[in-house]
Design a protein around this motif. Structure first.
Motif, PDB file in Angstrom:
ATOM      1  N   GLN A 382     -28.478  48.887   5.359  1.00  0.00           N
ATOM      2  CA  GLN A 382     -28.790  47.234   5.439  1.00  0.00           C
ATOM      3  C   GLN A 382     -27.804  46.508   4.916  1.00  0.00           C
ATOM      4  O   GLN A 382     -27.874  45.359   5.457  1.00  0.00           O
ATOM      5  CB  GLN A 382     -30.178  47.404   4.375  1.00  0.00           C
ATOM      6  CG  GLN A 382     -31.396  48.060   4.853  1.00  0.00           C
ATOM      7  CD  GLN A 382     -32.544  47.879   3.893  1.00  0.00           C
ATOM      8  OE1 GLN A 382     -33.481  48.583   4.047  1.00  0.00           O
ATOM      9  NE2 GLN A 382     -32.555  46.772   2.987  1.00  0.00           N
ATOM     10  N   HIS A 383     -26.944  46.816   4.093  1.00  0.00           N
ATOM     11  CA  HIS A 383     -25.633  45.941   3.803  1.00  0.00           C
ATOM     12  C   HIS A 383     -24.456  46.100   4.430  1.00  0.00           C
ATOM     13  O   HIS A 383     -23.436  45.936   3.910  1.00  0.00           O
ATOM     14  CB  HIS A 383     -25.810  46.258   1.999  1.00  0.00           C
ATOM     15  CG  HIS A 383     -26.901  45.979   1.373  1.00  0.00           C
ATOM     16  ND1 HIS A 383     -27.207  44.913   0.914  1.00  0.00           N
ATOM     17  CD2 HIS A 383     -27.680  47.047   0.962  1.00  0.00           C
ATOM     18  CE1 HIS A 383     -28.515  44.872   0.378  1.00  0.00           C
ATOM     19  NE2 HIS A 383     -28.746  46.235   0.391  1.00  0.00           N
ATOM     20  N   ALA A 384     -24.651  46.704   5.629  1.00  0.00           N
ATOM     21  CA  ALA A 384     -23.471  47.154   6.292  1.00  0.00           C
ATOM     22  C   ALA A 384     -23.822  46.569   7.726  1.00  0.00           C
ATOM     23  O   ALA A 384     -23.455  45.456   8.330  1.00  0.00           O
ATOM     24  CB  ALA A 384     -23.050  48.529   6.353  1.00  0.00           C
ATOM     25  N   PHE A 385     -24.322  47.363   8.679  1.00  0.00           N
ATOM     26  CA  PHE A 385     -24.457  46.996  10.067  1.00  0.00           C
ATOM     27  C   PHE A 385     -25.894  46.431  10.442  1.00  0.00           C
ATOM     28  O   PHE A 385     -26.071  45.981  11.767  1.00  0.00           O
ATOM     29  CB  PHE A 385     -24.115  48.369  10.894  1.00  0.00           C
ATOM     30  CG  PHE A 385     -25.020  49.502  10.348  1.00  0.00           C
ATOM     31  CD1 PHE A 385     -26.419  49.855  10.722  1.00  0.00           C
ATOM     32  CD2 PHE A 385     -24.405  50.492   9.574  1.00  0.00           C
ATOM     33  CE1 PHE A 385     -27.246  50.831  10.438  1.00  0.00           C
ATOM     34  CE2 PHE A 385     -25.029  51.763   9.160  1.00  0.00           C
ATOM     35  CZ  PHE A 385     -26.339  51.858   9.482  1.00  0.00           C
ATOM     36  N   PHE A 386     -26.785  46.317   9.491  1.00  0.00           N
ATOM     37  CA  PHE A 386     -28.063  45.870   9.861  1.00  0.00           C
ATOM     38  C   PHE A 386     -27.955  44.129  10.287  1.00  0.00           C
ATOM     39  O   PHE A 386     -28.948  43.910  11.267  1.00  0.00           O
ATOM     40  CB  PHE A 386     -29.166  46.056   8.819  1.00  0.00           C
ATOM     41  CG  PHE A 386     -29.850  47.251   8.927  1.00  0.00           C
ATOM     42  CD1 PHE A 386     -29.258  48.429   8.755  1.00  0.00           C
ATOM     43  CD2 PHE A 386     -31.163  47.405   9.160  1.00  0.00           C
ATOM     44  CE1 PHE A 386     -30.072  49.685   8.537  1.00  0.00           C
ATOM     45  CE2 PHE A 386     -31.942  48.391   9.288  1.00  0.00           C
ATOM     46  CZ  PHE A 386     -31.490  49.508   9.057  1.00  0.00           C
TER      47      PHE A 386
END
Ligand SMILES: O=P(O)(O)OC[C@H]1O[C@](O)(CO)[C@@H](O)[C@@H]1O
Length: 527
Positions: A382-386
């Motif tokens: 969630q804290h990267a590619f979302f």
């Protein structure tokens, strides 16, 4: 009904053209299907697109699909002779035509072929091989002198066992020795581990179906050299080979070899002797439970009508996205720390099995095959590619893998974890109008939820068998042989030539190389 040898490829089946026409008509343009409208129009949508299989519930309702697409897809599967191909797989017929052999991983989880005559000879050895493997696992677990076990292998001889050991050790306290994995040819991986080990307390498992894979041979040689340099004098006790090529293992200098048959493909091999590291980590009962979960999924695949058959319906959804809606990738997000290696495992399973541009008859296929599979554990992702999943320019179907329960005693964590997963799926679908363009979420972004009851060995076994059958079913519809991997050979050959060039002081050693590779070799030689 087509037999498995002469069944039509998906694009030759009568439903192919209507399927593509339906996609064009109902899923493109300004009146294209919208998930929010789909739910508003059909009170049964969640139920209609939900499936039950052993240890796995699947909610496919938040996908860009409607009842007509599902009907045409299931019809297509019938027309393509998927059932007869599946039955041939399960009966041990030689469906891996390019290597002229049967595919036997299902037999390793106690699948008995319908007729004894159709069973390949290897099936009669499986019980013996498994008994030897479990006896050795028991002995290693009981041997207090062995505190560390190192599985040296790569690809299928690493990814499946590594992931299952991670998943099951996260969910239960294990009592055996510590189990480590070394795969990479990069010596940093092995060197860092060896610093923590003592030779007299370490057992090395050299896992390689072929017993010829460059990375594994290099790591095994270095491990043995380290063992001997540290004063270890009993290679026979401290090294075990897991291989379908015991002759090569003996030539390498390892006497104890747990065998298995050639019909077990590398990426399908965790159920075989390659799974010794799993049996050592979780014990005989744990390993048998893993097999039992997979067997339950095998039965579901074999016996459930295609319209309710979960691996088949997932394969059809994959085909729909790839060939009708032209989506090039799928994101897999296990909201399970223990299954954090699932995306890497699926990259091999799906892309090595179905990443092919010719069919089993050698004809170039006129449609796209294996999508790129990628992802990482939630909630980390969630804290990267979302960001890109919600607002990027590409539509990427997301697969959430969840467990209803957790084995730890931190209930607040699990509730929040589940809430986050469901929230992401809902947000992808619902979107949100924004008061500024950068705050606008378009929504209508598809996702699937695969829900396990727990992270037990049975559930993990069932989940992995589900993915295996989905991969086979998709390859079958595409007319592909999902069990060979000729595409990995060329790079291996070049590596040998380039290593020679790197070693040689002679400038002519680069003469046969292209200008770019030769220049890079030149730089590397200069250090
Ligand atoms: O078990 P082996 O023979 O060492 O092969 C390792 C991996 O290498 C591959 O052959 C690809 O190079 C995979 O299919 C396999 O899982």
């Amino acid at each position: 009904m087509a037999t498995w040898q002469d069944r039509p490829r998906c694009d030759e089946a009568p439903s192919w053209a209507p399927l593509l026409a339906h996609a064009q008509r109902a899923f493109t343009g300004k009146d294209a299907f919208d998930l929010r409208a789909g739910f508003a129009a059909d009170a049964q949508r969640a139920a209609r697109f939900s499936f039950e299989a052993p240890h796995v519930r699947a909610d496919l309702s938040k996908n860009l699909i409607d009842a007509e697409a599902q009907r045409l897809l299931t019809k297509l599967a019938h027309e393509c002779g998927l059932e007869s191909h599946r039955d041939a797989l399960l009966a041990g017929e030689p469906i891996n035509a390019s290597e002229q052999r049967a595919v036997t991983h299902v037999a390793w989880r106690n699948w008995a072929p319908a007729t004894a005559e159709s069973a390949p000879a290897a099936l009669y050895s499986i019980a013996d091989w498994r008994a030897q493997m479990l006896t050795l696992a028991d002995a290693v677990r009981a041997d207090e002198a062995i505190t560390d076990v190192v599985n040296i292998g790569i690809g299928g001889s690493d990814l499946g066992p590594r992931m299952v050991v991670q998943a099951l050790s996260a969910a239960q306290a294990t009592s055996g020795p510590r189990v480590h994995f070394v795969a990479n040819m990069d010596g940093h991986e092995l060197a860092a581990l060896l610093r923590q080990l003592r030779p007299e307390q370490t057992l090395f498992l050299v896992a390689s179906k072929s017993f010829g894979t460059a990375e594994t041979m290099r790591n095994a040689l270095s491990a043995r050299a380290w063992y001997q340099a540290q004063g270890g004098a009993d290679v026979a006790r401290h090294f075990v080979a897991l291989s379908a090529n015991p002759t090569a293992a003996r030539a390498f200098g390892i006497e104890r070899c747990l065998g298995f048959d050639e019909g077990v493909g590398g990426r399908y091999s965790l159920w075989s002797s390659i799974g010794l590291s799993i049996a050592i980590a979780v014990g005989r009962e744990g390993f048998e439970a893993l097999l039992a979960g997979a067997h339950a999924m095998d039965r579901h695949f074999a016996e459930t009508p295609l319209a309710r058959n979960l691996p088949v319906q997932l394969a059809l959804l994959d085909l729909w996205y790839r060939n009708a809606l032209h989506l090039a990738s799928r994101c897999v997000v296990p909201y399970l720390h223990g299954l954090r290696a699932l995306p890497a495992y699926l990259q091999q399973l799906e892309m090595e099995s179905n990443g092919k541009r010719v069919d089993a008859h050698g004809r170039t296929v006129p449609f796209a095959t294996a999508a790129t599979v990628w992802g990482q554990a939630g909630s980390n992702g969630q804290h990267a590619f979302f960001q890109a999943l919600h607002q990027g320019s590409d539509v990427v179907p997301v697969e959430f893998v969840l467990s209803a329960t957790a084995a730890h005693s931190l209930p607040e964590h699990h509730r929040k974890l589940l809430a986050n997963a469901l929230a992401q799926a809902r947000a992808l679908m619902m979107g949100q109008p924004g008061d500024a363009p950068e705050r606008h979420f378009p929504g209508n972004r598809p996702s699937t939820v695969l829900l396990l009851p727990d992270q037990s060995a049975q559930s993990i076994g069932a989940l992995l068998a589900l993915y295996e059958h989905r991969t086979f079913a998709l390859g079958s519809l595409w007319g592909i042989n999902s069990f060979d991997q000729w595409g990995v050979e060329l790079g291996k050959r070049h590596a040998g030539e380039i290593e020679n060039a790197l070693l040689s002081p002679d400038a002519d050693a680069c003469a046969a190389l292209d200008a770019s590779t030769a220049a890079l070799v030149g730089w590397l030689r200069q250090g």
